[in-house]
Design an enzyme around this catalytic site. Sequence first.
Site, mmCIF file in Angstrom:
data_model
loop_
_atom_site.group_PDB
_atom_site.id
_atom_site.type_symbol
_atom_site.label_atom_id
_atom_site.label_comp_id
_atom_site.label_asym_id
_atom_site.label_seq_id
_atom_site.Cartn_x
_atom_site.Cartn_y
_atom_site.Cartn_z
ATOM 1 N N ASP A 10 0.809 -1.227 0.000
ATOM 2 C CA ASP A 10 0.000 0.000 0.000
ATOM 3 C C ASP A 10 0.845 1.280 0.000
ATOM 4 O O ASP A 10 0.313 2.361 -0.245
ATOM 5 C CB ASP A 10 -0.918 0.024 1.228
ATOM 6 C CG ASP A 10 -1.905 -1.130 1.233
ATOM 7 O OD1 ASP A 10 -2.285 -1.576 0.133
ATOM 8 O OD2 ASP A 10 -2.283 -1.591 2.314
ATOM 9 N N ARG B 227 -0.269 -9.327 -4.510
ATOM 10 C CA ARG B 227 0.759 -9.528 -3.478
ATOM 11 C C ARG B 227 1.658 -10.714 -3.789
ATOM 12 O O ARG B 227 2.552 -11.047 -3.002
ATOM 13 C CB ARG B 227 0.081 -9.753 -2.122
ATOM 14 C CG ARG B 227 -0.691 -8.576 -1.611
ATOM 15 C CD ARG B 227 -0.668 -8.452 -0.117
ATOM 16 N NE ARG B 227 -0.961 -9.665 0.588
ATOM 17 C CZ ARG B 227 -1.963 -9.801 1.469
ATOM 18 N NH1 ARG B 227 -2.767 -8.791 1.719
ATOM 19 N NH2 ARG B 227 -2.119 -10.926 2.118
HETATM 20 O O1 F6P Z 1 -2.200 -4.222 3.534
HETATM 21 C C1 F6P Z 1 -2.032 -4.945 2.386
HETATM 22 C C2 F6P Z 1 -3.352 -5.388 1.803
HETATM 23 O O2 F6P Z 1 -3.092 -6.173 0.661
HETATM 24 C C3 F6P Z 1 -4.330 -4.275 1.466
HETATM 25 O O3 F6P Z 1 -4.044 -3.607 0.270
HETATM 26 C C4 F6P Z 1 -5.616 -5.056 1.424
HETATM 27 O O4 F6P Z 1 -6.699 -4.185 1.609
HETATM 28 C C5 F6P Z 1 -5.451 -6.025 2.548
HETATM 29 O O5 F6P Z 1 -4.064 -6.195 2.722
HETATM 30 C C6 F6P Z 1 -6.088 -7.371 2.344
HETATM 31 O O6 F6P Z 1 -5.915 -8.117 3.497
HETATM 32 P P1 F6P Z 1 -6.072 -9.689 3.625
HETATM 33 O O7 F6P Z 1 -4.899 -10.328 2.952
HETATM 34 O O8 F6P Z 1 -6.075 -9.934 5.087
HETATM 35 O O9 F6P Z 1 -7.339 -10.054 2.940
#
Ligand code: F6P
Length: 359
Positions: free
Chosen positions: A136, A286
């Site tokens: 982010d 990610r």
């Molecule tokens: O903080 C990183 C992030 O990928 C955000 O962009 C996203 O909103 C969130 O984590 C998603 O979280 P999780 O992997 O817990 O669903």
Amino acid sequence: MVRIGMLTSGGDCQSLNATMRGVAKALYRLYDDVQIIGFEDGYKGLMYSDYRIMEPRDFSGILTEGGTILGTSRQPFKLMTVPDENGLDKVELMKQTYKKLKLQCLVVLGGNGSQKTANLLSEEGLNVIGLPKTIDNDLWGTDMTFGFQSAMNIATNAIDCIHTTAASHGRVFIIEVMGHKVGWLTLQAGIAGGADVILIPEIPYDIEKVAEAVKRRNKVGKRFTIIAVAEGAISKEDAALSKKELKKKKEQEKNIYPSISYEIAAKMEEMTGIETRVTVPGHMQRGGEPCAYDRVLSSRLGARAAQMIYNEEYGNLVVIRNNEITKIPLKETAGKLKTVDPKDSMVEEAKLLGITFGD
Ligand code: F6P
């Protein structure tokens, strides 16, 4: 022997391994006798003494590997002071593990919440060094977090792919980019991917203005429109609601609209009469290998983290500012978000290019 603990905390991202490798390589060079202890699944490993003694070979061949060799978990800061299911004090548990293992320092690779906990542990007397992770790029005090550029490349690629199909069919396409609270990723992937509309949490949108932009494009013969929407994008109407009212509204709508993009899509079809589709790349953003930029950033941050440990400069977050790796006290960054200022020059430049933000 010097013993250094290391953990990765919060949502994963592409360059965690590259960063740990950077720390380890430099530590092994700086110290004659150093042992790295890797805690499993973030702070959980530190609480419950779930760890591995790492060997130099563990850090070999991981520069290009996504994810984290240590595993990670989300341990929200606000729950750190709430006892665990057995009534045990989590902070005390972490301190006990640190002391039991006679650690010289704990290295925390994490985003906002994780660095808040790192600061808490530092205030409790542990030697801690933080490293700024998150796709982010919302960690206060650093120009860039590792993971951001890799995620931006993936989000941009998603927009690129959508562009061709949107153009072929003459559709409106919404690409939902990660970022619940902060819009850096959507803003930059949107610009890089040539989005026509960018909607981010920091700039509440007027749906009429978004529809107008779509219609305007159509009128001049542009058959398609690309809208990059952050997960946390919010309409002006919703932004005016109290937290409680908004929560209630979202709860009522969750079966109709799985996310904000679907709500915008429904409204776009209704208001413009143009077929509208939604694409959500989600956690793909990610995953996979870190891009070259992140590999360099991670290696630099990691190397400096090791040097800071060697120099006993504890209680700091290693950051990059004006392309120089430096440090800021954890207590200065803890709890602060680096959001997009609606007047940021990047927003202004995007507007000069004709990109609509719906404001
Ligand atoms: O903080 C990183 C992030 O990928 C955000 O962009 C996203 O909103 C969130 O984590 C998603 O979280 P999780 O992997 O817990 O669903």
